[in-house]
Design an enzyme around this catalytic site. Structure first.
Site, PDB file in Angstrom:
ATOM      1  N   GLU B 345     123.681 -37.007  92.918  1.00  0.00           N
ATOM      2  CA  GLU B 345     124.543 -37.387  91.791  1.00  0.00           C
ATOM      3  C   GLU B 345     123.976 -37.030  90.426  1.00  0.00           C
ATOM      4  O   GLU B 345     124.612 -37.314  89.406  1.00  0.00           O
ATOM      5  CB  GLU B 345     124.870 -38.883  91.897  1.00  0.00           C
ATOM      6  CG  GLU B 345     125.784 -39.151  93.082  1.00  0.00           C
ATOM      7  CD  GLU B 345     126.087 -40.621  93.315  1.00  0.00           C
ATOM      8  OE1 GLU B 345     125.125 -41.421  93.258  1.00  0.00           O
ATOM      9  OE2 GLU B 345     127.256 -40.961  93.547  1.00  0.00           O
ATOM     10  N   GLN B 467     119.555 -37.735  94.956  1.00  0.00           N
ATOM     11  CA  GLN B 467     119.702 -37.974  96.395  1.00  0.00           C
ATOM     12  C   GLN B 467     119.379 -36.711  97.174  1.00  0.00           C
ATOM     13  O   GLN B 467     119.532 -35.603  96.662  1.00  0.00           O
ATOM     14  CB  GLN B 467     121.147 -38.386  96.738  1.00  0.00           C
ATOM     15  CG  GLN B 467     121.467 -39.837  96.489  1.00  0.00           C
ATOM     16  CD  GLN B 467     122.162 -40.058  95.172  1.00  0.00           C
ATOM     17  OE1 GLN B 467     122.210 -39.156  94.326  1.00  0.00           O
ATOM     18  NE2 GLN B 467     122.683 -41.257  94.959  1.00  0.00           N
TER      19      GLN B 467
END
Lengths: 598, 598
Positions: B345, B467
């Site tokens: 993200e 991530q």
């Protein structure tokens, strides 16, 4: 199409929450008001809504209704006024119509309840949905295609002179109206009278026993879902057993949403005006119907996952109940079940007796032995780990298994002259009824119990039957199975039908006309992993065509008086054997086969 | 035990409905009041109740509470007064206590909600249940036995120097607190943060991707139930696809009870005080996670009934979505997926671009190809009749199948120097971050995106990851599978791990510590109907003991650095092959086997 009018026309379209249960004349004094209307109103200029809630179970239902007026192609200009009442709401839609020019009114209603899954709030869903609904023709197309799939799964064709097929299809239609693939995954049981009317107040009895044979062969997923309805009420049935001094589970004769016993304690004889004690709750045989259905579903699907996780508990719990209610008679060296009622509701107690119930109802005793044997067969299917978990959960031990081994071979069944099965012990001592007299006096003797009660007599005193009782055995089992079970009990039961085409007997015991065609005229039975067929079409029926599902395979049958044709489409399960009057064939791929009939 | 007191003691026991969500400091300005309290009161002298209802979803919850005071053996005489407030109710119970004589307070609470199954009305059920509850010791016994079964199914033991086992068990415990066998059959999904706190507002993301590997091996029934949660929201996902111009189904990145997209459009950077556009809904890769879970569940269980009736629709609908969002690049002769976000993200758009999304995110493209290939594999499993029904229901045709055949072999994956997978096209052109500077200035750089945004810079400009993104592939697939899929696409992807023990890479990509032990250290994978194992224990772990369920069989593993021991209890499914580092063995009965490890 306005035939003789040009000018304004007003269409009223609304939602009416002021609905009462008044379909049955003699119930009209009962409470018929079951809805609170919470709110009515407009969502926007074209859309109205009504929010209602059931009084007792507090299930909220929201309807949103959109009405639009079209000519052949386009929406017509209209003006509307909305009337909002406490319990209803409607729109008066005024439009211009032209003589002989078609005008179409399209009314779409979305409905959501607070019990629906995958929703936020039923009002939000209903009011959003109505905006996203396709036009009426699209919806109709989807509706048609859904019904086409249903009819393809339910295909049944018979060649007769009259309109029997139409009647059969009406019955199939009503079945799908009550339980359908839309019921799957919801906590819904099979009410004896469907959802259409008020009779029996929507209560659940044992009627799924007559419906499962059909559902197992056409919508096994639905069968599983209906069995889950029973499984979720197993804790309540266990509590009922405990309160009555038994172990295991005792399912109620009549039940509603939470699975407790709902059978009335007294009921009214409208003929005499008297309130009569009602002991029908002692029809304990429902505790055989439910495990029987579990096992039949398993036979049809081989769904071990269901059996291991849910079905086994139902079978083992009811087996525990039966071995608890059965008592050992030392003199006979047999097990007995006393103080119960069989399916025949004309017989509730012995003549002159104050105690409700009868002793050794043949159907009940046979089925109890069957359930107990089923539990024993089941145990052999599972590994030790699963069995340990089950025995802990259900609460049975080695001692129970030993008792079950004895019980199913030593169950007492009453016979007359060692030959004819008696409905219950002492049935032969009851009086014969003067049928001529009663038929002459009353014409319709369907409720003979009420007629006799009015005369201060009782159906209990006579050899008369309201429901199939002993005959139920011939409905549920083939002669082969009956002979096997009776022999295991040490009874020398002769196959009085003398063959494998028990249509006569079945006919009398039938509750389902569809089942009559599908199972009885075809002799269809699933046992020992084999699909058995032994057709015996009555002269009036030239041919039967039938689609069924068996263990994921899709099978079409074409049956006449000489031949049986199988069209087999392989599903995902292992190959299956089909046995037609002793001719065996293994189906392991898409295949057609023809069998000559004896 | 009163140590220094003889005489009256007052115990207050109550139900408090005045509960607010205030566990998270920075959410305190948000609406934290989610309950309406409908009623509080007494059921009888010992029992109080509280009825509450959630404000938005209108789920009613009823609690009934019974408090009793005992000495060692018997109930003690007490006097009580009940205080009934608008949002709470309590009893003050006064009893005599004797110095050094034990006094036990037993508080039992029953709780029902309007969403519970097999109930009439939650108030009736809660108030009846409390009367039928066994005593506390009985309930505790049942509770213990239920947990013992859970721990037996979840057994995991590792021999290490520290308390890693305790931590693992804490994680297993929390998993069962969020989704358990009590969730089965209910319309419950896996919220990213469990049900414990307010974070993420209970929303459902893709996190079940990390939870399914565990659930598939221990509670496959639960896995099925969680997949049904997604299946029920397929209509909503189909509507979302349609609204975005796609066919098939587009599942939302964040969702709530009705399955619509709930992802925020802007979010607050608490560091800068600025509201930032949030494009995370374009993480379309959730439409790979869901079909991947369907397929993994099927691999673990071979549950064709689920696949045919539900799972297939999820796979086919998402395949349609992927073949719709993919575009054909004539120059490359490859399919591309543009304008999406991968799991990482920190990267939402290209530097300086106004348009959200990135092109050819490697993980997304790989997974899209995988889903499409999965759809093709699926189609081969079914008979023509079922396929016809599916194609009508889902709306795919031969043309789609042709497209899928091309798509999965011609998907574009961005590589650097034909060797290293790029997170997305152009990732290599981003700047390097001065890590030293940021670590020095900020210490914790976990929310580097916020730090950079505060400086009016953006994480989008740098080669930084929040991530695992490319690494997800190594988490989900074994090297063997990765090589196979890449080769099918015409990419000469070399197995840089050079072996079958991908612990290093997996370790970095892991989200679940349990999964780390169960799948990574053991190298466990289920594919082509075989359970593959290739253990590689780190030096710190001497031994792992593990119980799993595989296609109804119960399997215990004992693994150390030299040997792998299998204890196999046969379930009901067909025999299975276990392959340990190339050593194959078919298990067709209860058996033990030992394998030497390389």
């Amino acid at each position: 199409i306005p035939e003789n009018w040009d000018g304004k026309i007003t269409i009223r379209s609304g939602l009416d929450g002021d609905i009462r249960n008044q379909g049955v004349e003699r119930y009209k004094d009962l409470n018929s008001d079951h809805l609170d209307i919470l709110e009515t109103g407009n969502i926007n200029v074209n859309t109205i809504f009504l929010i209602s809630r059931t009084k007792q179970s507090k299930i909220e239902m929201v309807q949103a209704c959109l009405t639009r007026i079209f000519d052949d192609k386009f929406e017509i200009q209209s003006s509307r006024s909305t009337t909002i009442k406490e319990k209803s709401v409607w729109q008066d839609i005024q439009a211009d119509c032209v003589k002989l020019r078609p005008m179409k009114v399209k009314k779409l209603v979305s409905i959501y309840t607070s019990r629906d899954l995958a929703i936020s709030d039923p009002f939000d869903e209903a009011s959003n949905k109505i905006n996203y609904l396709a036009n009426f023709d699209e919806i109709l197309k989807g509706h048609r295609s859904a019904w086409e799939q249903i009819w393809s799964h339910s295909k049944i064709e018979i060649k007769t002179r009259n309109n029997e097929l139409l009647i059969l299809r009406l019955h199939i239609f009503h079945l799908h109206q009550t339980v359908s693939r839309n019921s799957i995954g919801y906590d819904i049981g099979v009410p004896a009278r469907g959802w259409h009317g008020e009779a029996y107040r929507g209560h659940i009895f044992w009627d799924e026993l007559f419906i499962f044979p059909y559902i197992n062969l056409h919508m096994p997923k639905l069968a599983r879902s209906l069995l889950m309805y029973r499984y979720r009420r197993l804790p309540q049935a266990r509590m009922a057993a405990r309160e009555n001094g038994f172990r295991g589970a005792m399912f109620p004769w009549q039940s509603g949403s939470n699975g407790r016993e709902e059978t009335q304690i007294i009921h009214l004889n409208p003929d005499s005006g008297r309130w009569i004690p009602d002991n029908s709750r002692i029809q304990r045989h429902i505790n055989a119907a439910i495990p029987f259905n579990v096992w039949q579903y398993f036979q049809a699907t081989k769904d071990m996952e269901f059996l291991a996780n849910y079905g086994a508990e139902i079978i083992l719990n009811t087996a525990l109940f039966w071995s608890g209610i059965a008592t050992y008679n030392h003199i006979r060296d047999r097990y007995e079940i006393n103080g119960v009622m069989g399916p025949d509701e004309y017989h509730t107690r012995y003549p002159g007796s104050d105690l409700p119930g009868l002793n050794n109802n043949a159907y009940t005793n046979f089925m109890a032995a069957w359930v107990v044997k089923c539990a024993l067969d089941l145990i052999r299917l599972f590994d030790r780990r699963l069995l340990n978990e089950l025995s802990e959960k259900v609460g049975f031990s080695e001692k129970d298994i030993e008792l079950w081994e004895k019980l199913h071979t030593k169950m007492y069944i009453p016979f007359l002259d060692n030959d004819i099965i008696l409905q219950f012990e002492g049935f032969e001592k009851l009086k014969d009824l003067d049928w001529k007299k009663y038929r002459k006096e009353h014409g319709n003797t369907m409720r003979l119990d009420r007629i006799l009660e009015k005369e201060k007599d009782s159906a209990n005193n006579y050899r008369v039957c309201k429901q199939a009782d002993v005959l139920m055995l011939f409905y549920l089992f083939s002669s082969e199975t009956l002979v096997k079970v009776f022999n295991r009990m040490g009874y020398d039961f002769r196959d009085v039908q003398g063959g494998t085409t028990p249509e006569g007997i079945h006919l009398g015991a039938m509750a389902g006309t569809i089942d009559l065609i599908e199972r009885c005229y075809t002799g269809l039975e699933i046992r020992d992993d084999v699909l058995w067929l032994s057709p015996g079409l009555p002269a009036e029926i030239k041919e039967i065509n039938l689609n069924i599902t068996f263990r994921s395979h899709w099978i079409s049958f074409k049956i006449n008086h000489k031949k049986l044709l199988v069209d087999f489409i392989k599903g995902w399960s292992e190959p299956v054997e089909i046995n037609v009057q002793g001719q065996r064939k293994l189906f392991d791929k898409n295949d057609r086969a023809e069998f000559d009939l004896a």
